[in-house]
Design an enzyme around this catalytic site. Sequence first.
Site, PDB file in Angstrom:
ATOM      1  NE  ARG A  99      27.013  61.992  46.532  1.00 43.59           N
ATOM      2  CZ  ARG A  99      28.101  61.287  46.193  1.00 43.59           C
ATOM      3  NH1 ARG A  99      29.165  61.290  47.001  1.00 43.59           N
ATOM      4  NH2 ARG A  99      28.129  60.594  45.071  1.00 43.59           N
ATOM      5  CG  HIS A 129      32.704  67.553  64.203  1.00 43.50           C
ATOM      6  ND1 HIS A 129      32.605  68.398  65.281  1.00 43.50           N
ATOM      7  CD2 HIS A 129      33.272  66.420  64.673  1.00 43.50           C
ATOM      8  CE1 HIS A 129      33.095  67.801  66.355  1.00 43.50           C
ATOM      9  NE2 HIS A 129      33.503  66.603  65.999  1.00 43.50           N
ATOM     10  CE1 TYR A 132      30.820  60.087  50.705  1.00 46.84           C
ATOM     11  CE2 TYR A 132      32.233  58.175  51.051  1.00 46.84           C
ATOM     12  CZ  TYR A 132      31.236  58.808  50.342  1.00 46.84           C
ATOM     13  OH  TYR A 132      30.634  58.184  49.274  1.00 46.84           O
ATOM     14  CB  ALA A 189      41.436  58.063  67.986  1.00 49.50           C
TER      15      ALA A 189
END
Length: 228
Positions: A99, A129, A132, A189
């Site tokens: 963007r 992968h 955002y 994680a």
Amino acid sequence: MINNSERIAIINQLIEKGVQIPCPDGVIIESAVEIGKDTVIMPNTVLLGEVKIGVDCVIGPNSYIVDSTIGNNTKLNNTQVYSSIVGSGVTAGPFVHIRPNCKINDNVHIGNFVEVKNSNVDEGSKLPHLLYVGDSDVGKDVNFGCGCVTVNYDGRNKSRTTVKDGAFIGCNTNLVAPVTVGENAFTAAGSTITEDVPDNALALARTRQVVKKDWVTIKKPYKRQHLK
């Protein structure tokens, strides 16, 4: 938007200059676009506005680029780029959305289903992968695991995330801005990080796993049925 005769004329001019367009049908390139020699424009690619693309790139298939600059030897597969700068040796896609107001530096890898917005990503970093990255400053040689989010909006204000050189962001980490992850730091994680992480530190922000043995045998909450 240009008409078909203009589209064909622009494509022919680019081919004469050494741009490779193996399947011109469905390719739309406006007149202000500049493309370097030996760059390949794959089918269903659309280039609009002030676009500059370097040499030896592969753009497409199915890419859409508006008012952006692309360096040399960059490969954008099924990637949309708006009002941004993408460096040399970058690989992106498929299904990448860059963007406005992004700067993607040289040799960055952006994998499938990644969105980057108003962010700087420095050399050699990897966003492989399902990510955002918004309103962020990412240093060199940073690695993001699958499913990470920079949480940049609290419903009222946008805040920035900083990830310094060499950091490793574990899978499914939420970085709640404003927050900084230091050089060579790790996040475990599944963590939600709300405080700054010092250089060379490991941040864990999750509850400890509890295993209740034989719970199903004791409770029998349901009877399993085999589907035919």
